[in-house]
Scaffold this motif. Structure first.
Motif, short mmCIF file in Angstrom:
data_model
loop_
_atom_site.label_atom_id
_atom_site.label_comp_id
_atom_site.label_asym_id
_atom_site.label_seq_id
_atom_site.Cartn_x
_atom_site.Cartn_y
_atom_site.Cartn_z
N ILE A 1 -20.76 -42.40 -18.19
CA ILE A 1 -21.95 -41.54 -18.30
C ILE A 1 -22.92 -41.91 -17.18
CG2 ILE A 1 -23.84 -40.81 -19.81
CD1 ILE A 1 -22.09 -41.79 -22.19
N SER A 2 -23.19 -40.97 -16.29
CA SER A 2 -24.12 -41.23 -15.18
C SER A 2 -25.53 -41.46 -15.71
CB SER A 2 -24.14 -40.05 -14.20
OG SER A 2 -22.86 -39.86 -13.65
N LYS A 3 -26.31 -42.22 -14.94
CA LYS A 3 -27.71 -42.44 -15.32
C LYS A 3 -28.53 -41.19 -15.01
CE LYS A 3 -27.58 -47.43 -14.60
NZ LYS A 3 -28.01 -48.53 -13.73
N ASP A 4 -29.67 -41.06 -15.68
CA ASP A 4 -30.61 -39.96 -15.42
C ASP A 4 -29.97 -38.58 -15.53
OD1 ASP A 4 -32.58 -41.90 -14.87
OD2 ASP A 4 -31.86 -42.06 -12.81
N LEU A 5 -29.18 -38.37 -16.59
CA LEU A 5 -28.56 -37.06 -16.80
C LEU A 5 -29.63 -36.00 -17.06
CD1 LEU A 5 -25.53 -37.79 -19.17
CD2 LEU A 5 -25.43 -37.24 -16.75
N PHE A 6 -29.37 -34.78 -16.57
CA PHE A 6 -30.28 -33.67 -16.85
C PHE A 6 -30.39 -33.45 -18.36
CE2 PHE A 6 -28.99 -31.62 -12.60
CZ PHE A 6 -30.12 -32.12 -11.96
N THR A 7 -31.58 -33.06 -18.80
CA THR A 7 -31.76 -32.64 -20.20
C THR A 7 -31.26 -31.21 -20.32
OG1 THR A 7 -33.70 -34.05 -20.36
CG2 THR A 7 -33.46 -32.36 -22.03
N ILE B 1 -13.89 -39.70 -21.18
CA ILE B 1 -15.02 -38.76 -21.33
C ILE B 1 -16.07 -39.16 -20.30
CG2 ILE B 1 -16.63 -37.69 -22.96
CD1 ILE B 1 -15.12 -39.17 -25.22
N SER B 2 -16.48 -38.21 -19.48
CA SER B 2 -17.50 -38.53 -18.47
C SER B 2 -18.57 -37.45 -18.45
CB SER B 2 -16.86 -38.67 -17.08
OG SER B 2 -16.32 -37.43 -16.68
N ALA B 3 -19.75 -37.81 -17.95
CA ALA B 3 -20.85 -36.84 -17.82
C ALA B 3 -21.61 -37.12 -16.54
CB ALA B 3 -21.78 -36.94 -19.03
N GLU B 4 -21.94 -36.05 -15.81
CA GLU B 4 -22.69 -36.22 -14.56
C GLU B 4 -23.51 -34.95 -14.28
OE1 GLU B 4 -19.98 -36.62 -11.26
OE2 GLU B 4 -18.99 -34.71 -11.68
N ASN B 5 -24.54 -35.09 -13.46
CA ASN B 5 -25.31 -33.93 -13.01
C ASN B 5 -24.51 -33.23 -11.92
OD1 ASN B 5 -27.44 -34.62 -14.69
ND2 ASN B 5 -28.43 -35.88 -13.14
N PHE B 6 -24.62 -31.91 -11.87
CA PHE B 6 -23.82 -31.15 -10.90
C PHE B 6 -24.62 -29.95 -10.41
CE2 PHE B 6 -20.32 -28.39 -9.51
CZ PHE B 6 -19.53 -29.29 -8.82
N PHE B 7 -24.70 -29.78 -9.10
CA PHE B 7 -25.39 -28.61 -8.55
C PHE B 7 -24.35 -27.60 -8.08
CE2 PHE B 7 -27.14 -26.13 -5.04
CZ PHE B 7 -28.18 -25.50 -5.72
N ILE B 8 -24.42 -26.38 -8.59
CA ILE B 8 -23.47 -25.33 -8.23
C ILE B 8 -24.08 -24.46 -7.13
CG2 ILE B 8 -22.43 -23.19 -9.09
CD1 ILE B 8 -21.78 -24.64 -11.66
N ASP B 9 -23.33 -24.34 -6.03
CA ASP B 9 -23.81 -23.54 -4.90
C ASP B 9 -22.98 -22.25 -4.78
OD1 ASP B 9 -21.40 -24.34 -3.88
OD2 ASP B 9 -22.22 -25.46 -2.18
N GLU B 10 -23.27 -21.46 -3.74
CA GLU B 10 -22.60 -20.16 -3.55
C GLU B 10 -21.08 -20.32 -3.38
OE1 GLU B 10 -23.57 -17.22 -3.91
OE2 GLU B 10 -25.74 -17.31 -3.89
N PHE C 1 -10.43 -30.93 -19.36
CA PHE C 1 -11.38 -29.86 -19.67
C PHE C 1 -12.73 -30.30 -19.13
CE2 PHE C 1 -8.14 -28.87 -22.75
CZ PHE C 1 -8.20 -27.49 -22.89
N ARG C 2 -13.41 -29.39 -18.41
CA ARG C 2 -14.74 -29.72 -17.89
C ARG C 2 -15.72 -28.66 -18.39
NH1 ARG C 2 -16.61 -33.36 -14.10
NH2 ARG C 2 -14.61 -34.05 -13.29
N VAL C 3 -16.72 -29.11 -19.16
CA VAL C 3 -17.73 -28.22 -19.74
C VAL C 3 -18.99 -28.28 -18.88
CG1 VAL C 3 -19.20 -27.84 -21.76
CG2 VAL C 3 -16.83 -28.62 -22.07
N TYR C 4 -19.51 -27.11 -18.49
CA TYR C 4 -20.73 -27.04 -17.69
C TYR C 4 -21.84 -26.41 -18.52
CZ TYR C 4 -17.79 -28.03 -13.63
OH TYR C 4 -16.92 -28.61 -12.75
N LEU C 5 -22.97 -27.11 -18.65
CA LEU C 5 -24.11 -26.61 -19.42
C LEU C 5 -25.34 -26.60 -18.52
CD1 LEU C 5 -23.35 -28.77 -22.55
CD2 LEU C 5 -23.11 -26.28 -22.45
N PRO C 6 -26.09 -25.47 -18.47
CA PRO C 6 -27.23 -25.41 -17.56
C PRO C 6 -28.33 -26.39 -17.95
CG PRO C 6 -27.12 -23.45 -18.95
CD PRO C 6 -25.89 -24.22 -19.23
N ALA C 7 -28.91 -27.01 -16.93
CA ALA C 7 -30.03 -27.94 -17.15
C ALA C 7 -31.30 -27.15 -17.47
CB ALA C 7 -30.24 -28.80 -15.91
N ILE C 8 -32.21 -27.79 -18.20
CA ILE C 8 -33.51 -27.17 -18.48
C ILE C 8 -34.27 -27.04 -17.15
CG2 ILE C 8 -35.77 -27.55 -19.56
CD1 ILE C 8 -34.31 -28.82 -21.91
#
Length: 330
Positions: free
Chosen positions: A60-66, A97-106, A184-191
């Motif tokens: 689990i990465s530190k400072d994950l997006f809420t 099981i892993s979790a990280e912040n991810f920025f999706i570009d064009e 399986f990779r689940v993507y959930l939008p950050a607040i």
């Protein structure tokens, strides 16, 4: 007889609950959530209840997006993926099981139409189990579709998980290779308030100096998006549809090609075999292994013969940085 009747009644009740949940849609409560807590809780449950021959790893990465979501529903999604992973490893294996912040570009959006540009929380659940055959992979999210024996699954777990994730504004990617495992990779939008200024996030991307990159990829859309991104940022590109095509193309252009982007899962001739063949022609050629299934440490055979690993799907930033690092490495 009473025990059988009781079990069947309970199974019927569970099935009706899932049907109702699937049919009504999944509204649920929405609160600000830290997914790290949910993953830690699931890790504890899995360690207590899963067979001892399954090793459970979390990262689990530190400072994950809420994120904004329903904790019970997201717990259900991740738990379902973990149970499926467990069932795919009857002889034991590794559940990660892993979790990280991810920025999706064009570039990423062009590869995955369900995605939108922005900041996401990415949660991955992977196993080293039997894998899912390609003909089954297209159907796994269908309601009532199941490969499990009678009494072991309703066929609603993944369809409900997908409905929950979509109701949260997210999407799911799945990669699988028969005999090697599934991710399986689940993507959930950050607040929105959590998102940093996008301009700050988009660091200056490295530009090519006309180097020739050979892109080996059997999926047309990914091959075309990758090629156009590289050309836009100063590279020349050669493309190949499969491993056999790549080996022939490399033999014809070995003096000109600076680096190869090699997908590891392809028909006709896979990435592993292609790399071995190309290394015989030129042991020193720089090769980047590309895979949606595994993290770098799982591609041990490829890692010895390649210069870098690029997880798929990738953003323009990750693609360009990986190529730049490989080309400038001594």
């Amino acid at each position: 007889m009473l025990t059988i009747l009781e079990k069947n009644s309970q199974r019927g009740a569970d099935l009706i609950k899932q049907v109702l949940s699937f049919a009504r849609g999944v509204e649920g409560e929405r609160t600000s959530l830290q997914a790290g807590h949910i993953i830690t809780e699931i890790e504890k449950i899995a360690k207590e209840t899963f067979p001892r021959n399954i090793e459970i790893r979390t990262d689990i990465s530190k400072d994950l997006f809420t994120i904004s979501g329903d904790a019970t529903q997201l717990h259900q999604v991740i738990m379902n993926l973990c149970v499926n992973a467990r069932d795919a490893m009857l002889d034991g294996g590794i559940l990660s099981i892993s979790a990280e912040n991810f920025f999706i570009d064009e570039t990423y959006v062009q590869m995955h139409t369900e995605a939108k540009v922005g900041s996401y929380l990415s949660i991955a659940v992977s196993d080293t189990g039997i894998g899912i055959p390609p003909e089954v992979l297209d159907r796994i999210f269908e309601p009532f579709f199941t490969t499990k024996e009678f009494g072991k699954g309703t066929g609603l777990g993944l369809s409900t998980a997908l409905a929950i994730v979509k109701s949260h504004g997210g999407f799911i990617n799945v990669y699988s290779e028969v005999g090697k495992g599934t991710m399986f990779r689940v993507y959930l939008p950050a607040i929105k308030t959590e998102m940093k200024n996008l301009e700050e996030q988009q660091h200056e991307l490295p530009i090519g100096q006309g180097e020739l990159v050979m892109v080996v990829e059997d999926e047309d859309s990914i091959r075309e998006v990758t090629a156009s991104t590289l050309e836009e940022y100063g590279y020349n590109v050669l493309t190949a549809n499969d491993g056999a095509d790549a080996v022939a193309l490399y033999a014809q252009n070995k003096e000109k090609i600076n680096v190869i982007l090699m997908d590891m899962m392809m028909p006709v001739m896979d990435g592993y075999a292609s790399i071995r063949a190309i290394r015989k022609i030129n042991p020193g050629i720089k090769i980047i292994a590309v895979s949606g299934l595994a993290e770098k440490d799982k591609l041990k055979n490829a890692a010895e013969n390649t210069d870098a690993f690029l997880p798929k799907p990738y953003t323009a930033e990750r693609l360009l940085k990986t190529i730049h690092e490989v080309l400038t490495a001594k």
